[in-house]
Design an enzyme around this catalytic site. Structure first.
Site, PDB file in Angstrom:
ATOM      1  N   ASP A 152       0.828  -1.215   0.000  1.00  0.00           N
ATOM      2  CA  ASP A 152       0.000   0.000   0.000  1.00  0.00           C
ATOM      3  C   ASP A 152       0.862   1.264   0.000  1.00  0.00           C
ATOM      4  OD1 ASP A 152      -2.645  -1.249   2.054  1.00  0.00           O
ATOM      5  OD2 ASP A 152      -2.806  -0.347   0.075  1.00  0.00           O
ATOM      6  N   GLU A 157      -5.631   7.120  -0.282  1.00  0.00           N
ATOM      7  CA  GLU A 157      -6.091   6.423   0.907  1.00  0.00           C
ATOM      8  C   GLU A 157      -5.126   6.497   2.098  1.00  0.00           C
ATOM      9  OE1 GLU A 157      -7.485   2.449   0.082  1.00  0.00           O
ATOM     10  OE2 GLU A 157      -8.673   2.437   1.903  1.00  0.00           O
ATOM     11  N   ASP A 178      -6.388   4.810  -5.190  1.00  0.00           N
ATOM     12  CA  ASP A 178      -6.389   3.699  -4.239  1.00  0.00           C
ATOM     13  C   ASP A 178      -5.154   2.864  -4.581  1.00  0.00           C
ATOM     14  OD1 ASP A 178      -6.848   1.706  -2.463  1.00  0.00           O
ATOM     15  OD2 ASP A 178      -8.958   1.403  -2.989  1.00  0.00           O
ATOM     16  N   ILE A 224      -3.842   0.217  -3.297  1.00  0.00           N
ATOM     17  CA  ILE A 224      -4.218  -1.207  -3.431  1.00  0.00           C
ATOM     18  C   ILE A 224      -5.688  -1.324  -3.082  1.00  0.00           C
ATOM     19  CG2 ILE A 224      -4.051  -3.536  -2.476  1.00  0.00           C
ATOM     20  CD1 ILE A 224      -1.236  -3.445  -2.501  1.00  0.00           C
ATOM     21  N   ASP A 225      -6.481  -1.581  -4.084  1.00  0.00           N
ATOM     22  CA  ASP A 225      -7.907  -1.810  -3.881  1.00  0.00           C
ATOM     23  C   ASP A 225      -8.106  -3.331  -3.838  1.00  0.00           C
ATOM     24  OD1 ASP A 225     -10.680  -1.343  -3.802  1.00  0.00           O
ATOM     25  OD2 ASP A 225     -10.820  -1.608  -5.967  1.00  0.00           O
ATOM     26  N   THR A 260      -7.645  -5.210  -0.783  1.00  0.00           N
ATOM     27  CA  THR A 260      -6.595  -5.685   0.125  1.00  0.00           C
ATOM     28  C   THR A 260      -6.751  -7.169   0.454  1.00  0.00           C
ATOM     29  OG1 THR A 260      -6.629  -3.507   1.108  1.00  0.00           O
ATOM     30  CG2 THR A 260      -5.630  -5.244   2.423  1.00  0.00           C
ATOM     31  N   HIS A 267     -19.061  -6.733   2.247  1.00  0.00           N
ATOM     32  CA  HIS A 267     -18.980  -5.591   1.323  1.00  0.00           C
ATOM     33  C   HIS A 267     -20.219  -5.434   0.455  1.00  0.00           C
ATOM     34  CE1 HIS A 267     -14.282  -5.422   1.468  1.00  0.00           C
ATOM     35  NE2 HIS A 267     -14.846  -5.215   2.636  1.00  0.00           N
ATOM     36  N   SER A 309     -12.030  -6.267  -5.612  1.00  0.00           N
ATOM     37  CA  SER A 309     -11.488  -5.030  -6.193  1.00  0.00           C
ATOM     38  C   SER A 309     -12.228  -4.532  -7.436  1.00  0.00           C
ATOM     39  CB  SER A 309      -9.988  -5.185  -6.526  1.00  0.00           C
ATOM     40  OG  SER A 309      -9.812  -5.752  -7.815  1.00  0.00           O
ATOM     41  N   LYS A 313     -13.568  -5.990 -11.090  1.00  0.00           N
ATOM     42  CA  LYS A 313     -14.957  -6.271 -11.536  1.00  0.00           C
ATOM     43  C   LYS A 313     -15.376  -5.324 -12.660  1.00  0.00           C
ATOM     44  CE  LYS A 313     -16.633  -6.216  -7.141  1.00  0.00           C
ATOM     45  NZ  LYS A 313     -15.420  -6.409  -6.328  1.00  0.00           N
ATOM     46  N   ARG A 352     -23.702  -4.108  -6.227  1.00  0.00           N
ATOM     47  CA  ARG A 352     -23.111  -3.845  -4.911  1.00  0.00           C
ATOM     48  C   ARG A 352     -24.177  -3.206  -4.019  1.00  0.00           C
ATOM     49  NH1 ARG A 352     -17.573  -3.522  -4.028  1.00  0.00           N
ATOM     50  NH2 ARG A 352     -16.991  -2.551  -2.064  1.00  0.00           N
ATOM     51  N   ASP A 400     -12.673   4.077  -4.722  1.00  0.00           N
ATOM     52  CA  ASP A 400     -13.096   2.695  -4.993  1.00  0.00           C
ATOM     53  C   ASP A 400     -13.936   2.589  -6.265  1.00  0.00           C
ATOM     54  OD1 ASP A 400     -11.854   1.384  -2.892  1.00  0.00           O
ATOM     55  OD2 ASP A 400     -13.493   1.766  -1.502  1.00  0.00           O
TER      56      ASP A 400
END
Ligand code: AMP
Ligand code: MG
Length: 329
Positions: free
Chosen positions: A49, A72, A125, A127-128, A130, A218, A242, A245, A259, A274
């Site tokens: 990150d 982030e 981001d 690292i989206d 994680t 999520h 992440s 998608k 989502r 995100d």
């Protein structure tokens, strides 16, 4: 005037994403024991990150010293004496990409991130996904340029995503790039073999494939399942971590990314980093992106998307059908 492929913004963002992607994969490989990451120890993701954010912020700052970067991470934790070993490791990794970086420089690059949105800013981001990173599954480095609330440029690096629809034979590592009004493209991890991508032309809801988070906290998998039943969707959902998608929807592999906020946290507000990069990649490939009530995503009010609830992405054709089904509950 819009951005084109040779704009400094595009070149800079693209190079930064390629470097950060290589850095994250290096960390993931180095810290793998017997093929699995050290799941109980979060240090690999911490290092990745911070390293990813340092490299990207440094490269953007160098070319656009006055641009705001909304990202982030910050270096507060990293500067604590207890974390000196982690800082040392972050610095070593960053130095492999930016030679002779000092720990102080690394911290200051990480801290180029800001909390306040301006007319023009970058959303990052580092690292989206994680949890996907730690599991050895999907994760993404997500970078977007936003002007007056509109996403102008989006880049997603998905270092562990197969490049074509045949995951077993395909090479791993993709980059997705979209510019407002100029389409969406996929490249390999080095940025080569560029090709335009398009959403699927699926018209019949029952032929759709839904993608959703792996993590049950999520998104509301049960509501997704009920919607699939209502639309006679027989194929199982494709669960993926992440913003990868958005990438697989943009290249036509799935039809709907749903989502709905999980029942554990129904009031959850999404973070701009995100969704900013992913949303333009899906839209420029011909898709449509709204929240689950059909409202456009709000990238101008703050880090949290307070005016939105959940996310719905589709190939466009099926958007209204899904919205109506969600409305009926
Ligand atoms: P995904 O991999 O699609 O499940 O999304 C990962 C992102 O989910 C992380 O970057 C978090 O910012 C975000 N996240 C964390 N908690 C929640 C939650 N309760 N609902 C929705 N998203 C969340
Ligand atoms: Mg994220």
């Amino acid at each position: 005037m819009g951005l084109d492929q040779s704009s400094l913004e595009v070149m800079t963002a693209f190079q930064a994403a390629v470097e950060a992607s290589a850095l994250c994969e290096k960390i993931r490989m180095d810290l793998t024991v017997g093929g699995t990451l050290l799941k109980s120890d979060r240090s690999p993701v911490t290092i990745a990150d911070f390293g990813s954010q340092a490299v990207i912020c440094k490269m953007i700052r160098q070319k656009f010293p006055h641009d705001v970067i909304v990202a982030e991470e910050d270096s507060k934790e990293l500067r604590k004496p207890d974390h000196s070993k982690i800082l040392e490791r972050v610095t070593d990794y960053v130095s492999a990409f930016i030679p002779n970086s000092s720990s102080e420089e690394v911290c200051s690059w990480i801290d180029s991130g800001s909390n306040s949105l301006t007319d023009r800013f970058w959303a990052l981001d580092p690292i989206d996904g994680t949890k996907g990173f730690l599991r050895g599954d999907q994760y993404a480095i997500a970078l977007a340029l936003i002007e007056k609330g509109r996403v102008k440029l989006g880049i997603l690096a998905c270092p562990n995503l197969y490049t074509d629809i045949h995951p077993l034979t395909g090479e791993k590592g993709c980059l997705f790039l979209a510019l407002e009004g100029k389409g969406s493209f996929q490249m390999d991890r080095r940025g080569m073999n560029k090709r335009p991508i398009f959403v699927s032309k699926t018209k019949n809801p029952s032929d759709a494939i839904i993608t959703e988070s792996v993590e049950p906290d999520h998104a509301d998998h049960l509501t997704h399942h009920r919607l699939a039943e209502k639309l006679n969707i027989s194929k199982p959902p494709l669960r993926m971590d992440s913003q990868a998608k958005y990438g697989i929807l943009a290249r036509g592999e799935v039809t709907i990314y749903l989502r709905v906020p999980s029942s554990a946290e129904p009031g959850y507000k999404e973070n701009i980093w995100d969704h900013a990069a992913g949303s333009i990649i899906a839209e420029e490939a011909g898709g449509r992106v709204t929240d689950v009530l059909g409202r456009p995503l709000d990238f101008s009010s703050g880090i949290k998307m307070e005016k939105n609830q959940g996310i719905l992405v589709s190939n466009g054709i099926l958007h209204e059908v899904v919205l109506r089904s969600l409305e009926m509950g």
